[in-house]
Design a protein around this motif. Structure first.
Motif, PDB file in Angstrom:
ATOM      1  N   CYS A  91     -21.677  15.302   1.509  1.00 57.96           N
ATOM      2  CA  CYS A  91     -20.862  15.200   2.711  1.00 57.96           C
ATOM      3  C   CYS A  91     -20.868  13.746   3.141  1.00 57.96           C
ATOM      4  N   VAL A  92     -19.740  13.088   2.977  1.00 62.23           N
ATOM      5  CA  VAL A  92     -19.615  11.684   3.345  1.00 62.23           C
ATOM      6  C   VAL A  92     -19.000  11.581   4.733  1.00 62.23           C
ATOM      7  N   ALA A  93     -19.681  10.875   5.610  1.00 59.51           N
ATOM      8  CA  ALA A  93     -19.210  10.692   6.973  1.00 59.51           C
ATOM      9  C   ALA A  93     -18.566   9.324   7.141  1.00 59.51           C
ATOM     10  N   SER A  94     -17.578   9.272   8.010  1.00 55.76           N
ATOM     11  CA  SER A  94     -16.925   8.014   8.334  1.00 55.76           C
ATOM     12  C   SER A  94     -16.567   8.001   9.813  1.00 55.76           C
ATOM     13  N   GLY A  95     -16.342   6.827  10.336  1.00 55.05           N
ATOM     14  CA  GLY A  95     -15.969   6.695  11.735  1.00 55.05           C
ATOM     15  C   GLY A  95     -17.145   6.523  12.671  1.00 55.05           C
ATOM     16  N   SER A  96     -18.306   6.991  12.260  1.00 55.67           N
ATOM     17  CA  SER A  96     -19.509   6.899  13.075  1.00 55.67           C
ATOM     18  C   SER A  96     -20.722   7.125  12.195  1.00 55.67           C
ATOM     19  N   PRO A  97     -21.818   6.421  12.438  1.00 50.64           N
ATOM     20  CA  PRO A  97     -23.035   6.662  11.657  1.00 50.64           C
ATOM     21  C   PRO A  97     -23.614   8.035  11.933  1.00 50.64           C
ATOM     22  N   VAL A 115     -16.604  11.386  14.391  1.00 46.90           N
ATOM     23  CA  VAL A 115     -17.043  11.261  13.011  1.00 46.90           C
ATOM     24  C   VAL A 115     -16.232  12.221  12.143  1.00 46.90           C
ATOM     25  N   GLN A 116     -15.751  11.720  11.024  1.00 44.55           N
ATOM     26  CA  GLN A 116     -15.031  12.538  10.058  1.00 44.55           C
ATOM     27  C   GLN A 116     -15.955  12.863   8.893  1.00 44.55           C
ATOM     28  N   LEU A 117     -15.873  14.097   8.396  1.00 48.24           N
ATOM     29  CA  LEU A 117     -16.765  14.569   7.351  1.00 48.24           C
ATOM     30  C   LEU A 117     -15.953  15.116   6.184  1.00 48.24           C
ATOM     31  N   VAL A 118     -16.330  14.744   4.978  1.00 47.23           N
ATOM     32  CA  VAL A 118     -15.653  15.207   3.780  1.00 47.23           C
ATOM     33  C   VAL A 118     -16.687  15.701   2.780  1.00 47.23           C
ATOM     34  N   GLU A 119     -16.609  16.992   2.425  1.00 44.67           N
ATOM     35  CA  GLU A 119     -17.539  17.584   1.479  1.00 44.67           C
ATOM     36  C   GLU A 119     -16.991  17.509   0.058  1.00 44.67           C
TER      37      GLU A 119
END
Length: 125
Positions: A22-28, A2-6
């Motif tokens: 914090c938006v997550a991508s790649g995994s719920p 999971v990738q996280l971007v604040e």
């Protein structure tokens, strides 16, 4: 993974508020413990707030009553509402995600398995 971007950090006067995202991508994130951590100048990283998969929340004593953590699983996003900010809150704030399905006794102490790049919060007196 999971990738996280604040986002959402910035400079604010004491007593002000901010909303960190914090938006997550790649995994719920719905099956992961999530949390916010911060690192102030010259100090080690500390846990600020966590939220379990069931929505239970834990806060550091220093931020209780001022910070609110929440999650929107549909948007795959974690939030931290920070109110009544103090100069002592100045730090780089990091979003962290736990391992999928893992239940932590103390997520803030254990730390996350995945981290964002951080967003700076600066509070002036």
């Amino acid at each position: 993974q999971v990738q996280l971007v604040e986002s959402g950090g910035g400079s604010v006067q004491a007593g002000g508020s901010q909303r960190l995202s914090c938006v997550a991508s790649g995994s719920p994130i719905d099956d992961r413990y999530m949390g916010w951590f911060r690192q102030a100048p010259g100090k080690e990283r500390e846990g600020v707030a966590s939220i379990t998969t069931a929505g239970s929340k834990t806060y550091a004593d220093s931020v209780k009553g001022r910070f609110t953590i929440s999650r929107d699983n549909a948007k795959n996003t974690l939030y931290l509402q920070v109110d009544s900010l103090k100069p002592e809150d100045t730090a780089m704030y990091y979003c962290g995600a736990g391992q999928i399905y893992r239940r932590y006794t103390d997520f803030l102490a254990a730390g996350a398995s995945y981290w964002g790049q951080g967003t700076q919060v600066t509070v002036s007196s």
